[in-house]
Design a protein around this motif. Structure first.
Motif, PDB file in Angstrom:
ATOM      1  N   PHE A 121      -7.496  -5.885  -4.643  1.00  0.00           N
ATOM      2  CA  PHE A 121      -7.616  -6.035  -3.195  1.00  0.00           C
ATOM      3  C   PHE A 121      -8.116  -7.418  -2.808  1.00  0.00           C
ATOM      4  O   PHE A 121      -8.773  -8.109  -3.589  1.00  0.00           O
ATOM      5  N   MET A 157      -4.231  -1.774  -8.753  1.00  0.00           N
ATOM      6  CA  MET A 157      -4.214  -2.504  -7.487  1.00  0.00           C
ATOM      7  C   MET A 157      -5.440  -3.403  -7.382  1.00  0.00           C
ATOM      8  O   MET A 157      -6.541  -3.007  -7.725  1.00  0.00           O
ATOM      9  N   ARG A 165     -10.715  -4.130 -14.129  1.00  0.00           N
ATOM     10  CA  ARG A 165     -10.865  -2.713 -13.779  1.00  0.00           C
ATOM     11  C   ARG A 165      -9.492  -2.045 -13.614  1.00  0.00           C
ATOM     12  O   ARG A 165      -9.281  -0.922 -14.079  1.00  0.00           O
ATOM     13  N   ALA A 166      -8.582  -2.749 -12.954  1.00  0.00           N
ATOM     14  CA  ALA A 166      -7.247  -2.182 -12.777  1.00  0.00           C
ATOM     15  C   ALA A 166      -6.511  -2.097 -14.116  1.00  0.00           C
ATOM     16  O   ALA A 166      -5.836  -1.107 -14.412  1.00  0.00           O
ATOM     17  N   ASN A 177     -13.492  -5.154  -3.547  1.00  0.00           N
ATOM     18  CA  ASN A 177     -13.858  -3.733  -3.538  1.00  0.00           C
ATOM     19  C   ASN A 177     -14.398  -3.238  -4.867  1.00  0.00           C
ATOM     20  O   ASN A 177     -14.095  -2.127  -5.291  1.00  0.00           O
ATOM     21  N   LEU A 178     -15.195  -4.056  -5.517  1.00  0.00           N
ATOM     22  CA  LEU A 178     -15.898  -3.560  -6.705  1.00  0.00           C
ATOM     23  C   LEU A 178     -16.935  -2.546  -6.251  1.00  0.00           C
ATOM     24  O   LEU A 178     -17.403  -2.595  -5.125  1.00  0.00           O
ATOM     25  N   ARG A 183       0.822  -1.214   0.000  1.00  0.00           N
ATOM     26  CA  ARG A 183       0.000   0.000   0.000  1.00  0.00           C
ATOM     27  C   ARG A 183       0.852   1.259   0.000  1.00  0.00           C
ATOM     28  O   ARG A 183       0.388   2.324  -0.400  1.00  0.00           O
TER      29      ARG A 183
END
Lengths: 255, 329
Positions: free
Chosen positions: A98, A96, A164-165, A102-103, A50
């Motif tokens: 997770f 990133m 998405r990333a 965390n969509l 992070r």
């Protein structure tokens, strides 16, 4: 700049109050390299990850991505903190993934993937949708474009998260225990996607408990404990013949 | 191990045997009937007593229900409600974001605002704005040390309607701020992190990711606030705003049909709040996207299925599929 390491950490320290989470991390990740980080929980792996995209800031040492300091600009001997937009710009070049996916639950899979390209990179909708379709197809979800995250299995959600990333066309991908929240049955499909990425030459830093994946895919393996890197090397050497007792003890429990 | 062979064969996707259907005599609940009758009798008696009150002139209720002044009052009530809620929600969002700001001064100012406007009666606040001209003849803004300024008389700026709107709206903002703040806090922190990791700025994260999800928590109490506001607008009578209650007062002041007019405006308030309740349902449904696997049916759809199932026998209960590991042979 081509020869510069993608990630370079020199004596990185991080503490929460009196708790020292990272106690001097030195590390380099070359472009197109896959680095896996293993170690017991609380060893600082996730925190270090992070720090790389400045979701946490470091307290001492130097951390740079692609030759540029994370979160600061150096002029002469002085460090200047980067402004919010500057930090955002740098983050947009690092993908990133997770542990908890965390969509964005209020958006369909497709909307999740095109959100940042449109809003952050200011791409046209058509271009973003085009690429998103390609990416979702690549992660095997061409038929789930209009599904909301809670209509998808954990493995499918994580694959959307990877797409998405990737939609931001990052130069570096960070994975924070991407399979730890998945049913054992679904781990394979996510690892397959990651394996494909590695084969395509993506630079990746992966915090994981999947020793099989680490052995097969990573170029470099790092074992962390108590906020320091205990041992680093190629996965074959380290998993077969660890040099330190602490590494041996850990591996004997997880292998 | 040998006992297991007695069971059905272990094969995926084949249902097991279905046992004999349950046919049992249901437990009787005599006290339910008694209590239902008692409650109905009491409620019915109360309503009957009022409806048949000897001096209650129902013809007057009918006469005034659609009277011009009353209808105009309805309109003003609606205007007040909408404007006050718009001010309340907009300012409430700003105050909530301020409250959560990392800047301590900004956060403190928001706290003070909420403390003050929640801590004083809204009736007093309307009264305050209405009478402001007594102590302050002119209101204006200017840039210090220059001659640039703008000034207007308080009376021209704050007419009764504005006084009531300000009083209601500014008070509402304090309540909305707390509602919005609760909504924002309810959104998991991982959402913010994921959005930040994609390079989204604070503002973008708030607008595109956090607030839309907070809406699910914010909408139901906001609906309540709107319904409550519709009725609270009656306090605007203190500023002589010609809304529904003021109108009924004006009329009953010279015809003395006080109760009849109270019934008239109650019918109107009930009608409007009922409409709002239905509206609230649809708004909640809209913002519930992604929260449930399937959207809940609309009242219309529900009616249709009710009608439908009355005529056809209910479908057989789904048979639970036997869970067998995939690798089982």
């Amino acid at each position: 700049m081509g020869a510069a390491p993608m990630v370079k950490a020199e004596a990185v320290y991080k503490n929460y109050g009196r708790l020292e989470v990272l106690r001097g991390i030195d590390l380099e990740v070359e472009p197109k390299e896959v680095l896996c980080m293993i170690g017991p929980s609380g060893s600082g792996k996730s925190t270090f990850l992070r720090c790389i995209n400045h979701l946490e800031n470091i307290d001492a040492g130097r951390l740079s991505v692609d030759g540029e300091l994370v979160g600061y600009r150096q002029r002469g001997n002085r460090l200047y903190e980067l402004s919010d937009p500057e930090v955002c710009k740098k983050r947009s070049q690092i993908g990133m993934v997770f542990q908890r996916f965390n969509l964005f639950p209020h958006m369909t899979a497709l909307a999740n993937v095109i959100e940042a390209p449109i809003r952050v990179k200011k791409e046209s909708r058509a271009v973003a949708v085009e690429r998103a379709r390609g990416l979702l197809q690549r992660v095997g979800l061409a038929d789930k474009l209009d599904a909301y995250p809670n209509q998808l299995s954990g493995g499918q959600q994580q694959r959307v998260a990877i797409a998405r990333a990737l939609a931001m066309q990052p130069k570096l991908m960070l994975f924070d225990e991407p399979t730890s929240a998945l049913d054992p049955e679904l781990v394979g499909e996510v690892l397959d996607v990651m394996r494909g990425l590695a084969e395509d030459g993506m630079t990746m830093v992966v915090v994981t408990h999947e020793m099989g994946f680490a052995r097969e895919v990573s170029d470099k393996l790092v074992f962390m404990d108590g906020g320091v890197i205990v041992e680093a090397g190629t996965p074959r050497e380290m998993l077969v013949n660890p040099q330190f007792e602490r590494t041996r003890a850990f591996l004997s429990k997880v292998l | 191990m040998s006992e297991i062979t007695a069971g059905p064969p272990l094969r995926a996707s084949l249902p097991g045997r279905r046992g004999e259907a349950i046919k049992a005599i249901p437990v009787r609940h005599p006290w339910r009937w008694v209590s239902a009758a008692a409650v109905l009798a009491l409620a019915g008696g109360a309503v009957y007593t009022i409806v048949t009150a000897p001096d209650l002139r129902w013809d007057q209720v009918g006469k005034y229900l659609f009277q011009q002044l009353i209808l105009r009052g309805v309109l003003v009530t609606l205007e007040l409600t909408v404007l006050a809620m718009v001010i309340g929600i907009a300012l409430g969002v700003v105050l909530a974001v301020m409250r959560l700001s990392p800047n301590p001064v900004v956060s403190w100012v928001s706290w003070m605002y909420i403390w003050f406007f929640r801590g004083t009666p809204v009736l007093v606040q309307i009264f305050f704005w209405y009478n402001l001209n007594i102590v302050l003849k002119h209101i204006g803004v200017g840039i210090p040390f220059t001659s640039l300024h703008w000034l207007a008389s308080t009376n021209s700026l704050i007419n009764p309607f504005v006084a009531a709107t300000l009083g209601l709206g500014l008070n509402e903002a304090a309540y909305m701020a707390e509602i919005v703040r609760a909504g924002i806090i309810s959104v998991e922190h991982g959402q913010t992190e994921a959005a930040q990791a994609l390079g989204m700025t604070r503002l973008l994260v708030m607008r595109r990711i956090v607030l839309p999800q907070a809406m699910r928590v914010i909408i139901p109490p906001t609906g309540n606030e709107t319904i409550s506001m519709l009725k609270t607008t009656s306090l605007a009578f203190i500023a002589a705003v010609p809304e529904l209650f003021t109108r009924s007062e004006q009329i009953s002041n010279f015809n003395y049909y006080v109760v009849e007019l109270a019934i008239v405006i109650s019918i109107w308030y009930l009608f409007m709040t009922s409409i709002l309740t239905v509206g609230q349902y649809y708004v909640e449904r809209h913002f519930g996207r992604g929260a449930q696997r399937q959207l809940p049916p609309t009242p219309l759809q529900r009616l249709r299925t009710m009608f439908f199932t009355l005529h056809t026998p209910p479908p057989a209960p789904p048979v639970a599929s036997v869970l067998v590991p995939r690798e089982q042979r």
